[in-house]
Design an enzyme around this catalytic site. Structure first.
Site, PDB file in Angstrom:
ATOM      1  N   GLY A 127       0.420  -1.434   0.134  1.00  0.00           N
ATOM      2  CA  GLY A 127       0.232  -0.379   0.015  1.00  0.00           C
ATOM      3  C   GLY A 127       0.737   1.198  -0.359  1.00  0.00           C
ATOM      4  O   GLY A 127       1.516   1.732   1.573  1.00  0.00           O
ATOM      5  N   GLU A 244      16.025  -4.364  -3.342  1.00  0.00           N
ATOM      6  CA  GLU A 244      15.885  -5.584  -3.900  1.00  0.00           C
ATOM      7  C   GLU A 244      16.111  -4.938  -5.185  1.00  0.00           C
ATOM      8  O   GLU A 244      15.331  -5.091  -5.552  1.00  0.00           O
ATOM      9  CB  GLU A 244      14.362  -6.585  -3.820  1.00  0.00           C
ATOM     10  CG  GLU A 244      14.209  -7.773  -4.718  1.00  0.00           C
ATOM     11  CD  GLU A 244      15.255  -8.457  -4.378  1.00  0.00           C
ATOM     12  OE1 GLU A 244      16.167  -8.944  -3.493  1.00  0.00           O
ATOM     13  OE2 GLU A 244      15.173  -9.686  -5.354  1.00  0.00           O
ATOM     14  N   ASN A 383      11.207   5.968 -15.504  1.00  0.00           N
ATOM     15  CA  ASN A 383      12.289   5.723 -15.940  1.00  0.00           C
ATOM     16  C   ASN A 383      13.004   7.088 -15.664  1.00  0.00           C
ATOM     17  O   ASN A 383      13.771   7.759 -15.947  1.00  0.00           O
ATOM     18  CB  ASN A 383      12.141   5.270 -17.445  1.00  0.00           C
ATOM     19  CG  ASN A 383      12.560   4.245 -17.813  1.00  0.00           C
ATOM     20  OD1 ASN A 383      12.167   3.081 -16.779  1.00  0.00           O
ATOM     21  ND2 ASN A 383      12.249   3.680 -19.058  1.00  0.00           N
ATOM     22  N   GLU A 384      11.281   8.094 -16.512  1.00  0.00           N
ATOM     23  CA  GLU A 384      11.558   9.974 -15.551  1.00  0.00           C
ATOM     24  C   GLU A 384      12.466   9.796 -15.027  1.00  0.00           C
ATOM     25  O   GLU A 384      13.751  10.568 -14.330  1.00  0.00           O
ATOM     26  CB  GLU A 384      10.644  10.655 -16.038  1.00  0.00           C
ATOM     27  CG  GLU A 384      10.662  10.248 -17.763  1.00  0.00           C
ATOM     28  CD  GLU A 384       9.629   9.133 -18.182  1.00  0.00           C
ATOM     29  OE1 GLU A 384       8.900   8.490 -17.186  1.00  0.00           O
ATOM     30  OE2 GLU A 384       9.631   8.854 -19.043  1.00  0.00           O
TER      31      GLU A 384
END
Lengths: 400, 356, 400, 356
Positions: A127, A244, A383-384
């Site tokens: 969440g 991770e 990606n920005e």
């Protein structure tokens, strides 16, 4: 410099291959190969198989029941698993919450929740995101107000992947409304069976229903479900987000996807010859193949550095951007190979139940996957956002 | 040299745009998408009444248009609104083939909106190859299989390509003909198609050859390119609006320079796409029409992918949800590449024709 | 919609073709085709040929001795001239200063300077850019201080194209140092033979010497050389910058360049076949060919709109960006065609004097041109500046 | 798995980088560029003294390196500094060919820096085709013409490919041999080459075949890729510095988001290029070495163009001036694509080898 595996690493690779050959159910691998959505049963079954072998939590310390693999071992497992079309491990409990509890949770929380992640008693979801917040996590609005031994939670989360299967959700909630931005946020564990929790599916553009909205209306959460300290949740959230990264490039998935594209393009006919022999198509395949080979080596370099104690923050952002571009390009190629047969909407095929949808290449719903995987460059820090991180880190004096 | 629309076409454009904006809302369209039929009979009738179907035919055929720019105007608007009704396959391709065959009664019905058609040409394993026809015509019956036949279930008649000896010719098959089997399914970008099996199915020769089918495909190339252009205009417009209204980190995201510059690139490419469609429509009757058509389809394929992907990316998560307008529009754009030859197919054709 | 030329336009096209066939010296066309730098003599000769025909100033009103062509006529001339490898008209007097004087100059200035532009008495260059200012013109520092009937000018201009040939320079100078940014700038005409003017060549990365630095040290300029009003120069500068746009896309140059690439690629051998038949090279050529065809139509659309009274500001920015990308891609293709023979540094060949530099395709210094034309996306308002304009105009409520 | 340099290579890298940073400044290099010789004899001697030339040869050959990663380390540094001295052609290719031919005396001289070589293989019209050899060997003399022979003028000996009957073999030609004519010229990216004519020129057979030349070319592919990588690192570094120091509209231009994001993309692609060079070096001895080498050269060609063009664009005008460091670096990067097969050549070779 030595690009080959050590004898130990080769032995481990063999062990993984044998395990996958013996234990991975073929009908499950077939679904994964075709991009057909796995059901909850499938995922629970795969987790149980891994757990029986002690391999469900590769990154957890042995003291918590994990495999405690090093980075190279994890890379080997991820690559082999993807090549064998093994399902992806559902990451929310294992890769996200687990490490947070291990570092910031109380002894009681660790003893209670960690074994339940391994044995499948709990299915966790995440969440974090809220409507209108996008990549701007710090602006979240879900409120938790202390009332005796409980927090009372009100608000809404969104993009909750696989929330429909979950019985537990870990949430970022605002506990101090006057603090600005990142401050005043806490990390709370919420039982989704508590009155006032409602889950509504979001149908994605490919027809899949894997993400959800989760609504909280006067949801009472016991204070013992607070992780760490009140108003310190941002610290734990960042730890979770950066923890991770071993498989962030998705090398194994791309390799498996590219192999499927080549297989399909050998079977598909283009003006009397296999499509793979068409120079223009072959050029597209070759370029992404070449890009992927380079990225696979980048991934190994970074992993080997991480194993040696380096800090791959910047590199993780680079791998995420390039990894998503490569995977999306492979999805695009798969769509192209299918030709006119990319057009059918295999809604039922997503769950493997439909025989009337033509699938002559055995490719599964390639166009649906193309659209679904647009998410790779959007979710989990677009990606920005990643480019911004890369620029910021390097322009403030890092290496070029 | 004149790049203004004629008054008639301007009026057609205005009428159609207004009609679709008012009637063909996202909600209406999403209902159609999930319906069993996959199309709306009411919308179809109204398109006929508005003269949209008639605009696809010349006056000699009983219509009042039929030129490249008529098709471009109609399909750009259909694309802008993400219309899934099979105007291209049923009315344009089917109708124009029947017109070439001299079936003026049936064309009249098509223009009136009372007759649905399907063109059954592609076959399994045939990809975009026009010559790949294994279906056989033999003594008044057809035997074979056709792949991804658009609008097959709704069609009153199918126009089927088959080989009679070496030559490919077209045949008319009624929906209730013996041995005709249609396995229908929905399409990812809306509408329905089906796998068609012909097992000694009675048919009527249309006296049309592969050349006629190629001519109809040229019309279809103008139409699908214009449709994709219209959809790209919508995608760009939705994205521009989103960038101006959505705020993040306390300001409209369109004020972030990266997104602003990428938006500028989309606008530049959109102008390229617009010009490419004008080329396709304007040179449709020229001797080198095929060269222009392949140039256009290749460019539309390349720019279409860019516009669809960039529009989704700049929207972020919201564009990933099926109910949002852009999701449907983006699917229309990308899946248009899978019709009548994709980006690479037309690149090759352009190269071959350039060398000729 | 009608994409063909009218009868009048066709007749004009024929007239232009005949003129080019009869009047364009073939040795000049040969130099242009090979990208060899033209000398001052060449350029003056071509101007004289055009002037004799009354075609030197296409955009000037007839009252000032111009051809007063409409936009379509100018497009036809530009296209045909490029196809015939005619030299480009040197724009500084004709396309830049001329229109400014016509609109803002005094009667005396018009009577004196305009005929001298046409008959070649003056060679003008442009004094806009300054070191460190880049695309930020408003920050310019060159000072002009009123001293009786003169301004005294001190400062430095840069990127002054063909300044080595010029006897006159029009300059933006700061006349009010206290005004901010665009205010306090004046538009001044300076005789380069005045004491204190020094021109130093800037050698570009391709070895060419077409641009210069111009230094002013206590240069005395008569006040009658002020154009318009003092401190209003920014208005005139903007007018100049936005005035000449008919050929901003460079369609003709790209068409001529692409034709040269195709010619070369038919002659060049690749594994026993002409390079043009190689699918990968053919794909590169085809894609830029297709892009160019679309841009040519965009250009015609915009020109036809301008002829009908429209205002092509936004479109000019679009054409400049796309036009530069296409021309640069064609330069890249030319470099590729040449293979190993792209490597020789044809410094002397730039001026057409060297026989020892191998040029088997008759292509001229293609790699040098590739590097030289990187300027297309930098000078005259970089592509970044153009994208900013496009975004600003459209996001503030323009059309999409 | 281990991606750390060995101690020896780390030392070589450090030494060479420090030497070039101190000695091979832009000013020194620009003087060399405009000199008649096009190279500096002093620099050459010092490179030999530093062991840079010896690092290109195995211990059996009299050197102390010679593996893929040795070449990668040396040429990455040469590329970083934009060195124009012909280490690749004279020492690496020439020297390794002589080593294969068992000419250990001459190899010793190469390593000592006292012998210059040139490899004369390509011919007019041959492009990148390795088989395109029309030069003939006939009774101890050579007849033919060689194109763009690097370092031809400075070479004490030329290694020339020629056909003796059908087979291609290599021959040694002394600089003062009869009938040898060299028309020299400078190269755009520095150094010199020449057109070589052999008119019954006496030669010595080297007992080397086309296979040996291909093996030397594989070394050259590692070298040129590493050199381009080093140059890309410089270009990226210069650009990053420029973005951080240059101000426009009152702020460092690196704070403009568009440039920041494009810089990020360059850094991402630079990592790709670095990995590609590691692949080329690491798989140089593998059975599928050619596949890896072509993959690397193709990737370096694509990314090199991007890095060169974007670095120039982000710099603006200053990068267009010859005296600025980036101008030279960008030329080195782009012109590397014209050596030993360009981007497309290696794409095709990769495709062919992938299919095999």
């Amino acid at each position: 410099m030595d690009m080959s595996f050590t004898d130990d690493e080769l032995a481990f690779q063999n062990e993984v291959r044998e395990f996958l050959r013996d234990e991975l159910p073929s009908e499950m691998a077939d679904k994964v190969a075709k991009g057909i959505e796995l059901g909850k049963d499938d995922m629970e079954r795969w987790h149980a198989i891994l757990n029986a072998r002690g391999w469900l939590a590769p990154n957890w310390p042995k003291s918590f029941g994990g495999a405690e693999w090093n980075a190279v071992q994890r890379h080997i497992f991820d690559t082999e698993a993807a090549a064998a079309n093994a399902p992806r491990i559902v990451p929310f409990g294992l890769s996200m919450l687990g490490p947070v509890l291990q570092k910031f949770g109380s002894k009681e929380q660790q003893d209670h929740w960690l074994p339940r992640i391994l044995d499948g008693s709990d299915w966790w979801c995440q969440g974090y995101s809220e409507p209108g917040a996008g990549s701007d996590l710090a602006s979240l609005k879900t409120r938790a107000v202390r009332d005796g031994d409980h927090y009372v939670v009100n608000g809404q989360k969104t993009w909750t992947t696989l929330g429909q299967h979950a019985n537990m959700i870990f949430c970022l909630v605002r506990t101090d409304p006057d603090a600005k931005q990142q401050e005043g946020i806490s990390f709370l564990l919420i039982d989704m069976n508590t009155p006032g929790v409602e889950v509504r599916p979001i149908i994605l553009l490919d027809g899949s229903d894997e993400v959800n909205e989760v609504w909280f209306t006067d949801v009472r959460v016991p204070v013992e479900n607070l992780v760490g300290d009140e108003n310190e949740g941002w610290t734990y959230a960042k730890y979770l987000l950066t923890h991770e990264r071993a498989n962030i490039a998705g090398v194994g998935f791309s390799q498996a996807g590219l192999a499927a594209v080549k297989r399909m393009a050998r079977a598909e006919n283009h003006n009397g010859r296999p499509l793979i022999e068409n120079p223009h198509f072959a050029a597209r395949v070759a370029q992404v193949d070449i890009d992927l080979r380079a990225m696979a080596t980048s991934n190994l370099r970074i992993i080997s550095k991480a194993a040696a104690g380096g800090a791959p923050g910047l590199e993780a952002s680079m791998l995420k951007v390039k990894g998503s571009i490569i995977r999306q390009e492979i999805n695009d190629l798969a769509r192209r190979v299918a030709g006119p047969y990319a057009m059918p909407f295999a809604s039922e095929a997503l769950e493997g139940a439909n025989d009337t949808i033509p699938d002559p290449l055995g490719a599964g719903p390639v166009a649906a996957q193309y659209f679904n995987n647009r998410k790779l460059s959007i979710f989990g820090g677009s990606n920005e956002i990643q480019r911004g991180i890369i620029a910021k880190v390097t322009m403030s004096g890092g290496r070029a | 040299m004149n790049f203004e629309l004629t008054e008639e076409r301007q009026m057609l454009q205005d009428t159609l745009r207004r009609y679709l904006r008012e009637k063909y809302t996202t909600a209406v369209r999403n209902d159609i998408l999930t319906s069993d039929a996959g199309l709306s009979a009411d919308i179809w009738s109204e398109l006929a009444e508005l003269g949209v179907l008639g605009a696809l035919f010349t006056e000699e055929m009983g219509g009042f248009g039929g030129a490249g720019f008529d098709l471009a105007v109609v399909f750009e608007e259909l694309g802008r609104a993400g219309v899934v009704e099979p105007v291209l396959d049923s009315a344009l391709m089917g109708g124009r083939l029947l017109a070439s065959a001299g079936k003026s009664d049936m064309v009249e019905e098509v223009i009136a909106g009372s007759l649905h058609l399907a063109v059954a040409h592609g076959e399994p394993g045939g990809r975009y190859d026009m010559d790949h026809v294994h279906t056989k015509a033999d003594g008044g019956v057809l035997i074979g299989r056709k792949a991804v036949v658009m609008n097959a279930e709704a069609a009153d008649h199918l126009i089927v390509s088959a080989r009679d000896g070496d030559a490919i010719a077209l045949y008319l098959v009624a929906k209730d003909a013996k041995g005709l089997d249609i396995q229908g399914y929905p399409l990812l970008a809306g509408g329905r198609a089906g796998e068609v099996t012909l097992d000694k199915t009675p048919c009527e020769p249309l006296n049309l050859s592969l050349t006629d089918l190629q001519a109809a495909t040229s019309l279809a190339l103008v139409a699908i390119s214009a449709e994709a252009l219209g959809a790209m205009e919508s995608a760009t417009h939705l994205t521009k609006d989103y960038l101006m209204t959505r705020t993040q980190f306390g300001r409209p995201i369109g004020t972030f320079q990266t997104l602003a510059h990428r938006m500028a690139d989309l606008l530049i490419e959109l102008e390229q796409a617009r010009s490419a469609v004008i080329n396709a429509a304007g040179y449709l009757e020229a001797s080198d029409a095929d060269l222009h058509l392949s140039a256009t389809k290749n460019l539309i394929g390349r720019i279409g992918r860019l516009v669809a992907e960039e529009s989704i990316q700049m929207h972020g998560g919201i564009a990933m949800t099926q109910e949002y307008e852009l999701a449907h529009i983006a699917k229309r754009i990308v899946m248009a590449d899978h019709r009548f030859g994709d980006t690479d197919y037309h690149l090759e054709r352009f190269i071959a024709l350039s060398a000729a």
